[in-house]
Design a protein around this motif. Structure first.
Motif, PDB file in Angstrom:
ATOM      1  N   LEU A   1       0.830  -1.202   0.000  1.00 24.21           N
ATOM      2  CA  LEU A   1       0.000   0.000   0.000  1.00 24.21           C
ATOM      3  C   LEU A   1       0.864   1.252   0.000  1.00 24.21           C
ATOM      4  CD1 LEU A   1      -2.522   1.760   0.352  1.00 24.21           C
ATOM      5  CD2 LEU A   1      -2.422   1.260   2.806  1.00 24.21           C
ATOM      6  N   PHE A   2       1.874   1.286   0.875  1.00 24.34           N
ATOM      7  CA  PHE A   2       2.727   2.477   0.950  1.00 24.34           C
ATOM      8  C   PHE A   2       3.434   2.736  -0.380  1.00 24.34           C
ATOM      9  CE2 PHE A   2       3.333   1.852   5.820  1.00 24.34           C
ATOM     10  CZ  PHE A   2       2.087   2.412   6.033  1.00 24.34           C
ATOM     11  N   GLU A   3       3.904   1.675  -1.025  1.00 25.34           N
ATOM     12  CA  GLU A   3       4.579   1.847  -2.314  1.00 25.34           C
ATOM     13  C   GLU A   3       3.605   2.327  -3.385  1.00 25.34           C
ATOM     14  OE1 GLU A   3       6.467  -1.859  -3.140  1.00 25.34           O
ATOM     15  OE2 GLU A   3       8.203  -1.442  -1.860  1.00 25.34           O
ATOM     16  N   ALA A   4       2.366   1.844  -3.325  1.00 27.53           N
ATOM     17  CA  ALA A   4       1.365   2.273  -4.299  1.00 27.53           C
ATOM     18  C   ALA A   4       0.950   3.722  -4.063  1.00 27.53           C
ATOM     19  CB  ALA A   4       0.140   1.354  -4.231  1.00 27.53           C
ATOM     20  N   TYR A   5       0.961   4.134  -2.807  1.00 30.77           N
ATOM     21  CA  TYR A   5       0.514   5.486  -2.465  1.00 30.77           C
ATOM     22  C   TYR A   5       1.611   6.530  -2.662  1.00 30.77           C
ATOM     23  CZ  TYR A   5      -1.664   9.262   0.222  1.00 30.77           C
ATOM     24  OH  TYR A   5      -2.205  10.457   0.611  1.00 30.77           O
ATOM     25  N   MET A   6       2.867   6.121  -2.700  1.00 35.05           N
ATOM     26  CA  MET A   6       3.972   7.074  -2.781  1.00 35.05           C
ATOM     27  C   MET A   6       3.857   8.022  -3.973  1.00 35.05           C
ATOM     28  SD  MET A   6       8.115   6.448  -2.753  1.00 35.05           S
ATOM     29  CE  MET A   6       7.986   5.237  -1.442  1.00 35.05           C
ATOM     30  N   PRO A   7       3.567   7.545  -5.198  1.00 34.07           N
ATOM     31  CA  PRO A   7       3.439   8.485  -6.319  1.00 34.07           C
ATOM     32  C   PRO A   7       2.311   9.486  -6.127  1.00 34.07           C
ATOM     33  CG  PRO A   7       3.656   6.217  -7.112  1.00 34.07           C
ATOM     34  CD  PRO A   7       3.419   6.146  -5.641  1.00 34.07           C
ATOM     35  N   ILE A   8       1.258   9.077  -5.436  1.00 31.22           N
ATOM     36  CA  ILE A   8       0.144   9.992  -5.153  1.00 31.22           C
ATOM     37  C   ILE A   8       0.601  11.066  -4.179  1.00 31.22           C
ATOM     38  CG2 ILE A   8      -2.235  10.155  -4.367  1.00 31.22           C
ATOM     39  CD1 ILE A   8      -1.863   8.369  -6.813  1.00 31.22           C
ATOM     40  N   ALA A   9       1.294  10.652  -3.118  1.00 31.55           N
ATOM     41  CA  ALA A   9       1.738  11.593  -2.081  1.00 31.55           C
ATOM     42  C   ALA A   9       2.771  12.571  -2.618  1.00 31.55           C
ATOM     43  CB  ALA A   9       2.304  10.821  -0.892  1.00 31.55           C
ATOM     44  N   GLU A  10       3.582  12.137  -3.584  1.00 33.25           N
ATOM     45  CA  GLU A  10       4.610  13.015  -4.148  1.00 33.25           C
ATOM     46  C   GLU A  10       4.013  14.176  -4.924  1.00 33.25           C
ATOM     47  OE1 GLU A  10       8.642  11.447  -5.514  1.00 33.25           O
ATOM     48  OE2 GLU A  10       7.337   9.704  -5.830  1.00 33.25           O
ATOM     49  N   LYS A  11       2.790  14.024  -5.414  1.00 32.10           N
ATOM     50  CA  LYS A  11       2.155  15.079  -6.198  1.00 32.10           C
ATOM     51  C   LYS A  11       1.531  16.157  -5.323  1.00 32.10           C
ATOM     52  CE  LYS A  11       1.068  11.965 -10.032  1.00 32.10           C
ATOM     53  NZ  LYS A  11      -0.018  11.340 -10.837  1.00 32.10           N
ATOM     54  N   GLU A  12       1.443  15.892  -4.034  1.00 33.64           N
ATOM     55  CA  GLU A  12       0.832  16.848  -3.124  1.00 33.64           C
ATOM     56  C   GLU A  12       1.873  17.844  -2.630  1.00 33.64           C
ATOM     57  OE1 GLU A  12      -0.783  14.445  -0.057  1.00 33.64           O
ATOM     58  OE2 GLU A  12      -2.332  13.529  -1.320  1.00 33.64           O
ATOM     59  N   ASP A  13       1.398  18.897  -1.945  1.00 30.91           N
ATOM     60  CA  ASP A  13       2.336  19.832  -1.314  1.00 30.91           C
ATOM     61  C   ASP A  13       3.238  19.071  -0.358  1.00 30.91           C
ATOM     62  OD1 ASP A  13       1.209  21.893  -2.655  1.00 30.91           O
ATOM     63  OD2 ASP A  13       0.098  22.705  -0.972  1.00 30.91           O
ATOM     64  N   GLY A  14       4.502  19.453  -0.313  1.00 33.07           N
ATOM     65  CA  GLY A  14       5.443  18.734   0.539  1.00 33.07           C
ATOM     66  C   GLY A  14       5.734  17.352  -0.004  1.00 33.07           C
ATOM     67  N   GLY A  15       5.715  17.207  -1.338  1.00 34.48           N
ATOM     68  CA  GLY A  15       5.901  15.897  -1.949  1.00 34.48           C
ATOM     69  C   GLY A  15       7.217  15.227  -1.577  1.00 34.48           C
ATOM     70  N   ARG A  16       8.280  16.013  -1.477  1.00 30.84           N
ATOM     71  CA  ARG A  16       9.585  15.450  -1.115  1.00 30.84           C
ATOM     72  C   ARG A  16       9.553  14.907   0.306  1.00 30.84           C
ATOM     73  NH1 ARG A  16      14.142  17.974   1.232  1.00 30.84           N
ATOM     74  NH2 ARG A  16      16.081  16.814   0.904  1.00 30.84           N
ATOM     75  N   TRP A  17       8.954  15.678   1.220  1.00 28.11           N
ATOM     76  CA  TRP A  17       8.830  15.221   2.610  1.00 28.11           C
ATOM     77  C   TRP A  17       7.985  13.954   2.662  1.00 28.11           C
ATOM     78  CZ3 TRP A  17       4.849  14.314   6.040  1.00 28.11           C
ATOM     79  CH2 TRP A  17       5.203  14.216   7.391  1.00 28.11           C
TER      80      TRP A  17
ATOM     81  N   MET B   1       9.298   6.266   2.623  1.00 29.36           N
ATOM     82  CA  MET B   1      10.482   5.409   2.505  1.00 29.36           C
ATOM     83  C   MET B   1      10.959   4.976   3.886  1.00 29.36           C
ATOM     84  SD  MET B   1      12.546   7.362  -0.568  1.00 29.36           S
ATOM     85  CE  MET B   1      13.966   6.265  -0.453  1.00 29.36           C
ATOM     86  N   LYS B   2      10.819   5.856   4.863  1.00 28.27           N
ATOM     87  CA  LYS B   2      11.199   5.506   6.236  1.00 28.27           C
ATOM     88  C   LYS B   2      10.247   4.451   6.802  1.00 28.27           C
ATOM     89  CE  LYS B   2      14.262   6.479   9.380  1.00 28.27           C
ATOM     90  NZ  LYS B   2      15.701   6.367   9.114  1.00 28.27           N
ATOM     91  N   TRP B   3       8.962   4.572   6.490  1.00 28.18           N
ATOM     92  CA  TRP B   3       7.991   3.583   6.962  1.00 28.18           C
ATOM     93  C   TRP B   3       8.314   2.202   6.408  1.00 28.18           C
ATOM     94  CZ3 TRP B   3       3.008   6.677   5.373  1.00 28.18           C
ATOM     95  CH2 TRP B   3       2.922   7.829   6.160  1.00 28.18           C
ATOM     96  N   LEU B   4       8.761   2.150   5.166  1.00 30.57           N
ATOM     97  CA  LEU B   4       9.031   0.862   4.525  1.00 30.57           C
ATOM     98  C   LEU B   4      10.147   0.085   5.216  1.00 30.57           C
ATOM     99  CD1 LEU B   4       8.696   1.940   0.786  1.00 30.57           C
ATOM    100  CD2 LEU B   4       7.138   0.457   2.065  1.00 30.57           C
ATOM    101  N   GLU B   5      10.925   0.787   6.066  1.00 30.60           N
ATOM    102  CA  GLU B   5      11.974   0.107   6.827  1.00 30.60           C
ATOM    103  C   GLU B   5      11.405  -0.613   8.043  1.00 30.60           C
ATOM    104  OE1 GLU B   5      14.923   2.972   7.830  1.00 30.60           O
ATOM    105  OE2 GLU B   5      15.327   3.550   5.750  1.00 30.60           O
ATOM    106  N   ASP B   6      10.156  -0.296   8.397  1.00 25.67           N
ATOM    107  CA  ASP B   6       9.517  -0.937   9.545  1.00 25.67           C
ATOM    108  C   ASP B   6       8.907  -2.262   9.086  1.00 25.67           C
ATOM    109  OD1 ASP B   6       7.615  -1.738  11.553  1.00 25.67           O
ATOM    110  OD2 ASP B   6       7.684   0.299  12.359  1.00 25.67           O
ATOM    111  N   ARG B   7       9.640  -3.335   9.273  1.00 22.82           N
ATOM    112  CA  ARG B   7       9.208  -4.644   8.784  1.00 22.82           C
ATOM    113  C   ARG B   7       7.978  -5.161   9.526  1.00 22.82           C
ATOM    114  NH1 ARG B   7      11.354  -5.065   3.882  1.00 22.82           N
ATOM    115  NH2 ARG B   7      13.588  -4.594   3.879  1.00 22.82           N
ATOM    116  N   ILE B   8       7.836  -4.776  10.770  1.00 26.45           N
ATOM    117  CA  ILE B   8       6.704  -5.272  11.560  1.00 26.45           C
ATOM    118  C   ILE B   8       5.383  -4.846  10.934  1.00 26.45           C
ATOM    119  CG2 ILE B   8       5.571  -5.218  13.810  1.00 26.45           C
ATOM    120  CD1 ILE B   8       8.306  -4.744  15.073  1.00 26.45           C
TER     121      ILE B   8
END
Length: 396
Positions: free
Chosen positions: A83-99, A105-112
């Motif tokens: 889900l996070f990977e699918a949502y990333m391109p959507i979130a990048e188009k919003e204000d603060g896309g880089r943030w 990407m930081k969330w994806l490091e949380d394996r749990i």
């Protein structure tokens, strides 16, 4: 699979496409309606009811074609990480896309959390993530992460789950709703305004006075900070000002807010308000804009990936340059706990002495008057008392 010999192309075999109901789909008659059932890879099924069987068959065939090309899958096989990977391109188009991208990407490091099947995620899983996130120190300062930062991330994460609900139809409930959010940082309301000596420190460390032509990036950043103090404009709005936006004779500048990085709009009740507005200018703001315009960098090229698609821009810097150089200059001063965005708080408090509340809200682009009152305005009861008459009630 049956094959047909094609005339004049005998070496090639073309698969025969049959029409009618797809074998993998099944149909259920429900009164005068027909319910189509399509089995999904990895388990689960997708159903839809139609008035006629022909409509049901057409829909089922479309679903089967999506299965063949891999665009239709069971939510049971989808993880939170997917889900996070699918949502990333959507979130990048919003204000603060880089943030947004860096956070995801930081969330994806949380394996749990990321390995958990999406339909199995509950609010308790989000609560546990919050605990883990609060244990990770701030990468820049090394200090514990703030509650306000975690809450901003939760807002973004909630947006990802909302995307899974509304757009992808993968789940039905948002697990972020009802999570035990940490307390926000203490409000910066009534934070003391910058003194003349403190502003002088910023002028020195940014080199605004020593570099009157604003040839260095740091000097141009210093000029934008001083301009923000005079107008209450956000950094992204100032960086996206173009020569045609500056109306010197009218003593205004027009904030278009049409590009990534410029605030797009805000919800106010049931209406969506635009952030585009005309900002009144003090004489000092006009001096700064004249200087920035006179020294505007030449040969600017479009940088749509950074939100700069229509050059030239008066300042000629991007958000990363502004942020990095501002932090370096600020850290050389003796001022503690100073953020660039504090300029809006400073400007709102100073402008309130000359503008009524509605004019002020339009000037600084804050449509919610409660936010203006509770966040951006310093309450000065002593000054208010000096404006009062000796008594309000005649015979009191």
């Amino acid at each position: 699979m049956e094959y047909l010999n094609v005339p004049r192309l005998s070496p090639i075999l073309v698969p025969k496409i049959t029409t009618g109901a797809v074998k993998m789909a099944s149909y259920e008659q429900r009164g005068s309606s027909t319910r189509a059932v399509v089995r999904l890879p990895g388990g689960g099924k997708k159903t839809k009811t139609f008035d006629t069987k022909r409509e049901a068959q057409a829909w089922a065939e479309g679903m089967e074609k999506k299965k063949l090309i891999g665009t239709l899958t069971s939510s049971k096989s989808i993880t939170v990480g997917d889900l996070f990977e699918a949502y990333m391109p959507i979130a990048e188009k919003e204000d603060g896309g880089r943030w947004n991208k860096l956070r995801i990407m930081k969330w994806l490091e949380d394996r749990i959390l990321c390995k958990k099947p999406l339909p199995e995620v509950i609010t308790h899983d989000i609560d546990e993530w919050i605990v883990r996130r609060l244990d990770i120190p701030n990468e820049q300062t090394g200090e514990p992460i703030s509650g306000s930062t975690v809450n901003r991330e939760l807002n973004l994460m909630s947006g990802a789950f909302a995307y899974a609900i509304k757009t992808r139809k993968w789940i039905k409930e948002n697990p972020c709703h009802g999570a035990n959010r940490p307390e926000d940082n203490p409000s910066r309301r009534n934070k003391p305004l910058l003194t003349a000596d403190q502003i002088k420190e910023i002028r020195i460390t940014t080199g605004v006075d020593a570099d009157p032509k604003l040839e260095t990036i740091t000097a141009r950043v210093g000029a934008t900070f001083l301009l923000a103090l005079e107008t209450g404009m956000r950094s992204g709005e100032i960086l996206r000002l173009r020569p045609e936006d500056y109306q010197k004779k009218k003593r205004t500048v027009h904030v278009r807010a049409i590009e990534k990085g410029g605030r797009k709009g805000a919800r106010s009740g049931r209406n969506t308000t635009t952030a585009a507005r005309n900002v009144p200018l003090t004489a000092r703001a006009i001096e700064l804009l004249d200087l920035l315009l006179k020294t505007m960098p030449a040969d600017q090229k479009p940088r749509p990936e950074l939100g700069f698609s229509y050059p030239p821009y008066i300042v000629g810097l991007n958000d990363r340059q502004r942020d990095a150089n501002w932090r370096k200059a600020r850290d050389k001063t003796s001022i503690e706990n100073l953020h660039y965005h504090d300029t809006k708080h400073e400007a709102a408090t100073r402008l309130s002495k000359f503008l009524d509340v509605l004019a002020l809200s339009h000037a600084i682009g804050t449509k919610d008057l409660r936010l203006l009152r509770d966040t951006y305005y310093n309450d000065d009861a002593e000054q208010a008392a000096s404006l009062l008459p000796e008594r309000l009630a005649i015979h009191a």
